[in-house]
Design a protein around this motif. Sequence first.
Motif, PDB file in Angstrom:
ATOM      1  N   ASP A 168       0.628  -1.330   0.021  1.00  0.00           N
ATOM      2  CA  ASP A 168       0.070   0.013  -0.050  1.00  0.00           C
ATOM      3  C   ASP A 168       0.648   1.226  -0.146  1.00  0.00           C
ATOM      4  O   ASP A 168       1.805   1.395   0.699  1.00  0.00           O
ATOM      5  CB  ASP A 168      -0.962   0.041   1.254  1.00  0.00           C
ATOM      6  N   PHE A 169       0.374   2.271  -0.526  1.00  0.00           N
ATOM      7  CA  PHE A 169       1.204   3.598  -0.766  1.00  0.00           C
ATOM      8  C   PHE A 169       0.348   4.596  -0.369  1.00  0.00           C
ATOM      9  O   PHE A 169      -0.944   4.858  -0.614  1.00  0.00           O
ATOM     10  CB  PHE A 169       1.482   3.776  -2.283  1.00  0.00           C
ATOM     11  N   ALA A 170       0.727   5.685   0.239  1.00  0.00           N
ATOM     12  CA  ALA A 170       0.158   6.792   0.429  1.00  0.00           C
ATOM     13  C   ALA A 170       1.010   8.216   0.368  1.00  0.00           C
ATOM     14  O   ALA A 170       2.270   7.971   0.944  1.00  0.00           O
ATOM     15  CB  ALA A 170      -0.407   6.973   1.980  1.00  0.00           C
ATOM     16  N   ARG A 171       0.550   9.169  -0.325  1.00  0.00           N
ATOM     17  CA  ARG A 171       1.319  10.351  -0.579  1.00  0.00           C
ATOM     18  C   ARG A 171       1.523  11.213   0.586  1.00  0.00           C
ATOM     19  O   ARG A 171       0.296  11.416   1.467  1.00  0.00           O
ATOM     20  CB  ARG A 171       0.800  11.015  -1.658  1.00  0.00           C
ATOM     21  N   VAL A 172       2.608  11.610   1.324  1.00  0.00           N
ATOM     22  CA  VAL A 172       2.679  12.510   2.536  1.00  0.00           C
ATOM     23  C   VAL A 172       3.718  13.568   2.556  1.00  0.00           C
ATOM     24  O   VAL A 172       4.125  14.031   3.266  1.00  0.00           O
ATOM     25  CB  VAL A 172       3.313  11.613   3.643  1.00  0.00           C
ATOM     26  N   ASP A 173       3.928  14.025   0.982  1.00  0.00           N
ATOM     27  CA  ASP A 173       4.926  15.120   0.825  1.00  0.00           C
ATOM     28  C   ASP A 173       4.374  16.251   1.751  1.00  0.00           C
ATOM     29  O   ASP A 173       3.010  16.886   1.536  1.00  0.00           O
ATOM     30  CB  ASP A 173       5.175  15.250  -0.542  1.00  0.00           C
ATOM     31  N   GLY A 174       5.118  17.171   2.179  1.00  0.00           N
ATOM     32  CA  GLY A 174       4.411  18.331   3.109  1.00  0.00           C
ATOM     33  C   GLY A 174       3.875  18.123   4.503  1.00  0.00           C
ATOM     34  O   GLY A 174       3.625  18.778   5.248  1.00  0.00           O
ATOM     35  N   ALA A 175       4.098  16.688   4.883  1.00  0.00           N
ATOM     36  CA  ALA A 175       3.523  16.322   6.190  1.00  0.00           C
ATOM     37  C   ALA A 175       4.466  16.785   7.294  1.00  0.00           C
ATOM     38  O   ALA A 175       5.739  16.539   7.540  1.00  0.00           O
ATOM     39  CB  ALA A 175       3.391  14.781   6.267  1.00  0.00           C
ATOM     40  N   THR A 176       4.120  17.601   8.146  1.00  0.00           N
ATOM     41  CA  THR A 176       4.595  18.162   9.444  1.00  0.00           C
ATOM     42  C   THR A 176       3.969  18.186  10.455  1.00  0.00           C
ATOM     43  O   THR A 176       2.554  18.359  10.386  1.00  0.00           O
ATOM     44  CB  THR A 176       5.240  19.470   8.929  1.00  0.00           C
ATOM     45  N   GLY A 177       4.388  18.040  11.698  1.00  0.00           N
ATOM     46  CA  GLY A 177       3.702  18.193  12.902  1.00  0.00           C
ATOM     47  C   GLY A 177       2.471  17.305  12.947  1.00  0.00           C
ATOM     48  O   GLY A 177       2.636  15.926  12.914  1.00  0.00           O
ATOM     49  N   ALA A 178       1.212  17.820  12.910  1.00  0.00           N
ATOM     50  CA  ALA A 178      -0.004  16.862  13.207  1.00  0.00           C
ATOM     51  C   ALA A 178      -0.387  16.071  12.075  1.00  0.00           C
ATOM     52  O   ALA A 178      -0.651  14.727  12.035  1.00  0.00           O
ATOM     53  CB  ALA A 178      -1.197  17.730  13.427  1.00  0.00           C
ATOM     54  N   GLY A 179       0.238  16.383  10.782  1.00  0.00           N
ATOM     55  CA  GLY A 179       0.232  15.537   9.562  1.00  0.00           C
ATOM     56  C   GLY A 179       1.115  14.152   9.437  1.00  0.00           C
ATOM     57  O   GLY A 179       1.054  13.470   8.735  1.00  0.00           O
TER      58      GLY A 179
END
Length: 644
Positions: A376-387
């Motif tokens: 499984d893949f999920a995009r998480v670019d720019g995830a910071t802190g709560a993300g």
Amino acid sequence: MQSQDVAPRPGPSSTASSSTDPVVDVEQAEAALVEHYPRLVRLAYLVLPPGLGRGRRVLTAHALVQRALPRGRTPAPVIPAQSTGRDADPGYALVRLKVLRTALEAGLPLKRTAWPKRSQLPPSLPQVRGLKLFPRSGGAEELALDQRLSALSGPARAAYVLRGLEKLPDGDVRTVLTAAGVDDVTCALREADGITAAYALLDSPEFDPCSLQARPTDLMRRRQHMKATLAAAAAVAVCGALLGLPGDGWGPDGAAAPAYARNPAAQAALDPAKLTRVAPTAWQSSARTDFSVWPARGDLAGDQDLLRRALAVWARPGEAVQVSATPGTPSGGPAGPPQLLYAGTVDNAHVVILYDGLRIARYAESKDSGKKAALDFARVDGATGAGANAVVLGRADGNVRYLTAPWVKKAAERDLLKPGSGARDLPLTDGTTAPLASPAVRTSACTSWNVLQVTDTSGTRLLTDLGELVPARLTTGRPGSTHEVSGAQALRGWAPFACSLSAVRAAGVRSVNAWEYAAQPLPDGSGSGTWVCTRAETWRGGGARVLAQFHTPGGTYGAVAAKAQDVPDCGPRDPQVLAGVLWKSGAGSWYLLAAGSRGMSSISATGGVRGTSNGNLLTVKTLQGAQAGLQGTLENGLPVDGLG
């Protein structure tokens, strides 16, 4: 609020075709086919027998729709033409009937004494060679529904799809099935009654033959049986260079596909010894709070064989591997050695979580055999802190487990529908939560919506499972100045609208904000209704989904008044929203209620309801089923259209 009290602002009413309707010519049918092609193909795909396999069902569904045009002028069928939004179009009714009839014929057994029908043969067009095409994988609910549909007869599948996808009442379903040649319509309807899954699942990407994944066919067999020409040899050489990844040089590769060539850069990316591992205390001194500072955790973080299998399957998933990706997420191999976040045992599986700076990749294999695996893949670019606070480790028996960020100090489970019930503490073991109920695998009515509450170094936040690897963050407040759902008022504000989160499952959602933009006194003096706009933002930027919902005193749930996608409304760029509903008072009178956000100087209703008001609220007495358009004007003179 009972469903009979509030009705979403309707579109044009549907009317059934009659025997006096004009005939349908090719141009009219072609216009209907082009306009509604994706829905017609989805209908054919769902009705076709699952025994064909996903790849052949995709091509056959497209072939049946493309062959559905009449040869000349054809009498319009005496059946309803549409569900919401397709008007009473006899062209659509005719094309849909032909698609349904041929899809049912495709499921009939072949007879020795008769020639097969065209729909029972593999389609001549479209043809795809060298690739297998199939829809994106959905969640557990979609898989369960697909299995239930496969156990039904063709007419029963058609009855369920006409009810759920076309929104036809049973009387109209009977008419359509009879026209399609079904002998025992009553039996088909009774058989379809056995499926209790939500009809909304039929709109899932799992059943969308127009949004496809591609995988190669059996490369080894093709290579053995095809005589390569010079051009083919060149193509094989190029593909070998691109796909040349490590094979059994490091040992068996489990569920990975065969390797054909060696590529030094690709080999380095797939060497488990070169995985990036972050120190457990790195996040404490780092200026970043994202996945890049997560340490490697799990009881199998040192299992080189497991890590090698995970990397090999990521690079070249075999036919037995179930691959899924959130919308807008590439599923190709890593460009360099990824970072290890977790490797361990989760319920009955061995799980590896990897991060390459853009994506989270989750590899899971059965503890008994590495030959069966999921990726499984999920995009998480720019995830910071709560993300970057949590990642899904696994789902089992209706529950979900999370791996939390190293800065998360406490975790709890909370029912969003019961804001006053408090939160139940979840033990954390090396960042792993105890299992909690997941709304993403719900198969019954929405009577609860359990979310993960985490407390980190900055405060308390709510995250919800929407069937993807990374939970979505819940916020509240005016766009541009949102805040966490942590206080009693914020929790009470979210409660009536929690179940609407199911509308954004498997859509790559990053966060969902609920904003109470207006309160409107009810004309019968029974209190005030609350207008709330929920906006779901995605990791890919586009594709935001907006719902305007109305909630009356004493009601458990909010009613969806309007919805839209890819619009700036109710967002930080354009924090304006206007929507309306038809509302029935306790005395039986009907009203059009409409409300706009702050800063709206007037609202006008057009169409079947006429009325104008100053300010951001409009109340007009009307009749049941009235149709209206809405137009608002801001204090600066700019116009605002009604949502949806």
